[in-house]
Enzyme design. Structure first.
Site, mmCIF file in Angstrom:
data_model
loop_
_atom_site.group_PDB
_atom_site.id
_atom_site.type_symbol
_atom_site.label_atom_id
_atom_site.label_comp_id
_atom_site.label_asym_id
_atom_site.label_seq_id
_atom_site.Cartn_x
_atom_site.Cartn_y
_atom_site.Cartn_z
ATOM 1 N N GLY A 166 0.817 -1.209 0.000
ATOM 2 C CA GLY A 166 0.000 0.000 0.000
ATOM 3 C C GLY A 166 0.847 1.254 0.000
ATOM 4 N N SER A 167 0.183 2.397 -0.031
ATOM 5 C CA SER A 167 0.897 3.667 -0.181
ATOM 6 C C SER A 167 1.786 3.981 1.013
ATOM 7 C CB SER A 167 -0.111 4.802 -0.399
ATOM 8 O OG SER A 167 -1.034 4.877 0.681
ATOM 9 N N GLY A 202 -6.625 -4.720 3.646
ATOM 10 C CA GLY A 202 -6.997 -5.396 2.408
ATOM 11 C C GLY A 202 -7.501 -4.484 1.321
ATOM 12 N N ASP A 209 -6.334 0.122 6.902
ATOM 13 C CA ASP A 209 -7.454 0.932 6.424
ATOM 14 C C ASP A 209 -8.267 1.496 7.581
ATOM 15 O OD1 ASP A 209 -7.036 0.483 3.543
ATOM 16 O OD2 ASP A 209 -7.475 -1.593 4.049
ATOM 17 N N LYS A 265 -7.275 6.993 9.943
ATOM 18 C CA LYS A 265 -7.558 5.556 10.052
ATOM 19 C C LYS A 265 -7.999 5.139 11.453
ATOM 20 C CE LYS A 265 -6.081 4.997 5.794
ATOM 21 N NZ LYS A 265 -5.477 6.297 5.492
ATOM 22 N N GLY A 305 -5.784 -2.916 -0.614
ATOM 23 C CA GLY A 305 -4.917 -3.192 -1.764
ATOM 24 C C GLY A 305 -4.975 -4.624 -2.234
ATOM 25 N N GLU A 335 -0.646 -10.681 3.630
ATOM 26 C CA GLU A 335 -0.367 -9.829 4.785
ATOM 27 C C GLU A 335 -0.620 -10.589 6.081
ATOM 28 O OE1 GLU A 335 -1.421 -5.526 2.691
ATOM 29 O OE2 GLU A 335 -2.904 -6.503 3.976
#
Length: 234
Positions: free
Chosen positions: A33-34, A99, A88, A125, A101, A107
């Site tokens: 992810g980012s 999840g 998230d 978040k 991504g 993970e």
């Protein structure tokens, strides 16, 4: 601060958190992810201080390799000191939804091996109750409709994430409309549905540490101090 600035701040804080424990034989677990990407980019400067990494996705593996960091197959690793990844959503028990991504299964597997799971996230978040972010469920393709009907029985509204195939060759159902008061119970109930590979609740094995980027700086949370330290973010 922008969201990207907050993500960069927690990525840098994660480096500071793990750096004293890096050794020549250290293997790190790296998420997807980012925010995880920013951590990988920051980690590049320390690539000679540890042995290598296990990636939770093909995308993260390629990014690690691009920085000259050796990537290992998890089957060849017996121990892992840290797993570093984003989320998230996170609650005050450090139970997570992950999840977004579509890498939730890998993970969760890498998390299971790691001695310590360090979650890195920005303040958006942090939530009181999980479920505002749709809960991803990875399913075997032929079971998608059946699993969706079973999820409806549990009170959720599953939506097929069209055009997405996981690194494992599976599909994702995003479950909307659930206020998740008991994440461990729901995690187990979803995983008991035939055809479910796993779901994005990280509750049975929550994070050990949450590094949360806020406008006042990065705050460090553990299960013991989430309420006492700063209730404003939970």
């Amino acid at each position: 601060m922008t969201q990207d600035e907050l993500k960069l701040a927690v990525a840098q804080a994660a480096i500071s958190f793990i750096e004293p424990d890096l050794r020549a034989d250290t293997i790190l677990g790296i998420g997807t992810g980012s925010t995880a990407n920013m951590f990988i980019d920051e980690l590049a400067a320390f690539r000679t201080d540890f042995k290598g990494a296990v990636a939770s996705s093909e995308a993260s593996a390629e990014r690690l390799k691009g920085h000259g960091i050796e990537v290992f197959d998890l089957n060849d690793i017996s121990a892992m000191d840290f797993y570093i990844d984003g989320a998230d959503e996170a609650n005050k028990k450090l139970e997570l939804i992950k999840g977004g991504g579509a890498a939730l299964t890998r993970e969760k597997i890498v998390t299971a091996v790691a001695k310590k799971f360090v979650c890195i996230a920005d303040e958006s978040k942090a939530v009181e109750v999980l479920g505002g972010f749709p809960l991803p469920v990875e399913v075997i393709p032929m079971s998608r409709s059946y699993v969706a009907r079973e999820i409806v029985k549990l009170g959720g509204h599953p939506v097929y994430r069209e055009g997405v195939v996981t690194d494992n060759g599976n599909h994702i159902l995003d479950v909307h409309g659930m206020k998740i008061e008991n994440p461990v119970e729901l995690e187990n109930n979803l995983n008991s549905i035939v055809g479910v590979v796993t779901n994005g609740l990280f509750a049975a094995r929550p994070a050990d540490v949450l590094l949360l980027g806020t406008a006042e700086g990065v705050k460090t949370f553990t299960v013991a101090n989430t309420v006492a330290q700063d209730g404003n973010y939970f």
